[in-house]
Design a protein around this motif. Structure first.
Motif, mmCIF file in Angstrom:
data_model
loop_
_atom_site.group_PDB
_atom_site.id
_atom_site.type_symbol
_atom_site.label_atom_id
_atom_site.label_comp_id
_atom_site.label_asym_id
_atom_site.label_seq_id
_atom_site.Cartn_x
_atom_site.Cartn_y
_atom_site.Cartn_z
ATOM 1 N N UNK A 91 0.856 -1.206 0.000
ATOM 2 C CA UNK A 91 0.000 0.000 0.000
ATOM 3 C C UNK A 91 0.891 1.254 0.000
ATOM 4 N N UNK A 92 1.983 1.187 0.794
ATOM 5 C CA UNK A 92 2.909 2.333 0.847
ATOM 6 C C UNK A 92 3.483 2.615 -0.552
ATOM 7 N N UNK A 93 3.880 1.533 -1.232
ATOM 8 C CA UNK A 93 4.440 1.707 -2.585
ATOM 9 C C UNK A 93 3.395 2.350 -3.502
ATOM 10 N N UNK A 94 2.145 1.872 -3.422
ATOM 11 C CA UNK A 94 1.073 2.442 -4.263
ATOM 12 C C UNK A 94 0.832 3.908 -3.902
ATOM 13 N N UNK A 95 0.862 4.194 -2.593
ATOM 14 C CA UNK A 95 0.620 5.583 -2.168
ATOM 15 C C UNK A 95 1.697 6.516 -2.719
ATOM 16 N N UNK A 96 2.959 6.043 -2.670
ATOM 17 C CA UNK A 96 4.060 6.875 -3.176
ATOM 18 C C UNK A 96 3.903 7.090 -4.679
ATOM 19 N N UNK A 97 3.568 5.990 -5.401
ATOM 20 C CA UNK A 97 3.403 6.110 -6.863
ATOM 21 C C UNK A 97 2.244 7.058 -7.173
#
Ligand SMILES: C[S@@+](CC[C@H](N)C(=O)[O-])C[C@H]1O[C@@H](n2cnc3c(N)ncnc32)[C@H](O)[C@@H]1O
Length: 484
Positions: free
Chosen positions: A363-369
């Motif tokens: 989720x963190x990776x998606x949020x950053x993207x």
């Protein structure tokens, strides 16, 4: 730069708040009602313990912790438990009230164990928590003036955006939905809650009715409520499949525009959406680039008080400032869904974020993207000494932000003590483990620069804190010549 706290030899456990140190075996002992020495009829309360109980002394000097009593008060008490070093009691009669005593806003105060400091005025609650923090730091030999502890506060009611409610069906089929009572696992039924945000509090009475209408309410273990941006979510812990009841929940939720998830199964618990949120779940955090939107899962960690969370992020950005050089490397550890990682990346830090849960890491990776921020999202176990040592070696970070769960981050702080990291921002939900871990940082050459008490759970004795440490003088690895 001079450190904020003066370093002194560590203090023995004492202080105005008379520290009660519970050992695991204490909780297993049976209740007793005899005290080891005779108590006077009326007691004077001399202090407030870390967990919010009044402190009195018996004529022989034994400590007595009195629930519901405040410093300066004269009280009659009933002792409900005796121990070797201290006794525990509750208030039977208030003879003389302290000027800091207020009438609690909550109608369930006498029974519900949720908020244990509601009878103390708000400023005094916050002062008390700052004292607790300073006493725990003093144990490591760091004296911090109370005025130097910044207080991060929010509204005192309607602040909590997440809660777990117990469910019990009694022998007569009566439904109980609420929080645990004091000193007990007994459930106190509540139909409203002053600290919950209104969109959650207003659901408690309808939830009672809904539980009463189910075919098998005993198959509901607990309920979780979450208020994200513009969306309320209910998660039902369903112990055994009950298709007819799930259909009832679906109809109930559709009527109210509520998203519903189910945690099903006894040993292997799995999550399923019953009513999917139409636009997913989002929360907003501040950043130098303006508000950022973070996706959050219904079972992800989320700071319970949105206003205090906002103040903690602003404080982190203020204390760390802009990067000292372009792409200054920063490790955000115990990163969750990127609550601190994304705002720090938006300030220009080259952030690598580490989180234990695979779901939250992705989720963190998606949020950053989604925010067009370059954050490396890594999954790892930050209690593993080998992993932590490798992480610090390979990332060569100049700044480390850590926000561990209640057990703290001892292995990590031991490793940091031997590292070349120049600044460490420790965000803590347990000041006792913070104090323990701070000892490693201080021994490793760090000095304390800034301290804040974050009043995340107003009206309870629980406190969160933020401490900025900065390495003074050469780091352990500097001065060691590579050629031997
Ligand atoms: C107090 S929360 C903080 C999360 C985030 N910084 C925030 O502000 O929302 C602690 C986080 O540490 C994670 N965690 C717990 N144990 C861990 C471990 N051993 N290794 C890595 N992460 C862990 C949890 O999943 C949780 O997301």
């Amino acid at each position: 730069m001079a450190g904020l706290g003066k370093r002194r030899p560590p203090r023995q456990r004492s202080g105005v708040s008379g520290l009660a140190h519970k050992r695991p075996s204490d909780t297993r002992r049976a209740y007793q009602t005899d005290t080891s020495d005779e108590l006077p009829d009326v007691l004077e309360i001399q202090g407030l313990s870390h967990d919010g109980r009044g402190i009195a002394r018996s004529p022989a000097g034994k400590t007595l912790f009195v629930e519901g009593a405040l410093p300066g008060e004269r009280v009659r008490v009933a002792v409900h438990r005796t121990r070797k070093r201290y006794d525990e009691a509750h208030l039977r009669e208030l003879i003389e009230a302290a000027p800091t005593r207020v009438t609690p806003p909550c109608p369930y105060i006498e029974r519900c164990g949720g908020c244990d400091l509601q009878h103390l005025e708000l400023d005094a609650q916050r002062r008390h928590k700052a004292v607790v923090l300073s006493e725990l730091l003093a144990r490591q030999g760091v004296e911090v003036d109370l005025e130097r502890i910044e207080v991060l506060a929010s509204d005192d009611v309607a602040y909590r955006r997440r809660a777990r409610l117990g469910v019990r069906v009694d022998a007569d089929g009566g439904i109980h939905l609420g929080f645990r009572a004091r000193r007990s696992h007994r459930l106190v039924s509540v139909e409203s809650c002053t600290v919950l945000v209104p969109e959650l509090s207003s659901l408690l009475a309808p939830l009672h009715q809904q539980l009463a209408s189910l075919e098998a309410p005993r198959q509901v273990g607990h309920l979780e409520l979450l208020a994200s941006d513009g969306q309320v979510t209910l998660v039902i812990r369903q112990l055994r499949e009950q298709p007819a009841d799930l259909a009832r929940w679906r109809a109930w939720a559709d009527e109210r525009g509520i998203a519903v998830g189910v945690l099903a199964g006894r040993e292997q618990v799995r999550f399923e959406w019953l009513v999917t949120p139409p636009r997913g779940l989002q929360v907003t955090v501040p950043s130098a680039r303006g508000p950022l939107s973070l996706g959050v899962g219904p079972s992800d960690f989320l700071q319970a008080n949105a206003q205090v969370n906002q103040r903690m992020i602003e404080t982190a950005l203020d204390w760390l400032g802009t990067p000292r050089r372009v792409d200054e490397p920063l490790l955000d550890l115990f990163a969750g869904i990127g609550n601190f990682s994304l705002p720090l990346a938006a300030s220009g830090y080259a952030v690598s974020a580490v989180e234990g849960s695979p779901e939250m890491t992705s989720r963190l990776a998606d949020n950053a993207a989604g925010a067009d921020l370059d954050v490396a999202a890594l999954q790892g176990n930050l209690h593993d000494e080998g992993q932590v040592a490798r992480l610090l070696r390979t990332h060569d970070a100049e700044v480390v932000v850590l926000d561990p769960p209640r057990e703290g981050a001892e292995a990590l702080c031991r490793a940091l003590a031997k590292s070349t990291v120049s600044r460490v921002l420790y965000i803590a939900c347990d000041p006792a483990t913070l104090s323990r871990d701070a000892a490693h940082l201080l021994q490793g050459g760090y000095r304390l620069q800034r301290v804040a008490m974050a009043d995340m759970f107003v009206h309870t004795s629980h406190l969160e804190s933020m401490v900025l440490f900065e390495r003074q003088g050469p780091s352990p690895r500097q001065g060691v010549r590579k050629d031997g």
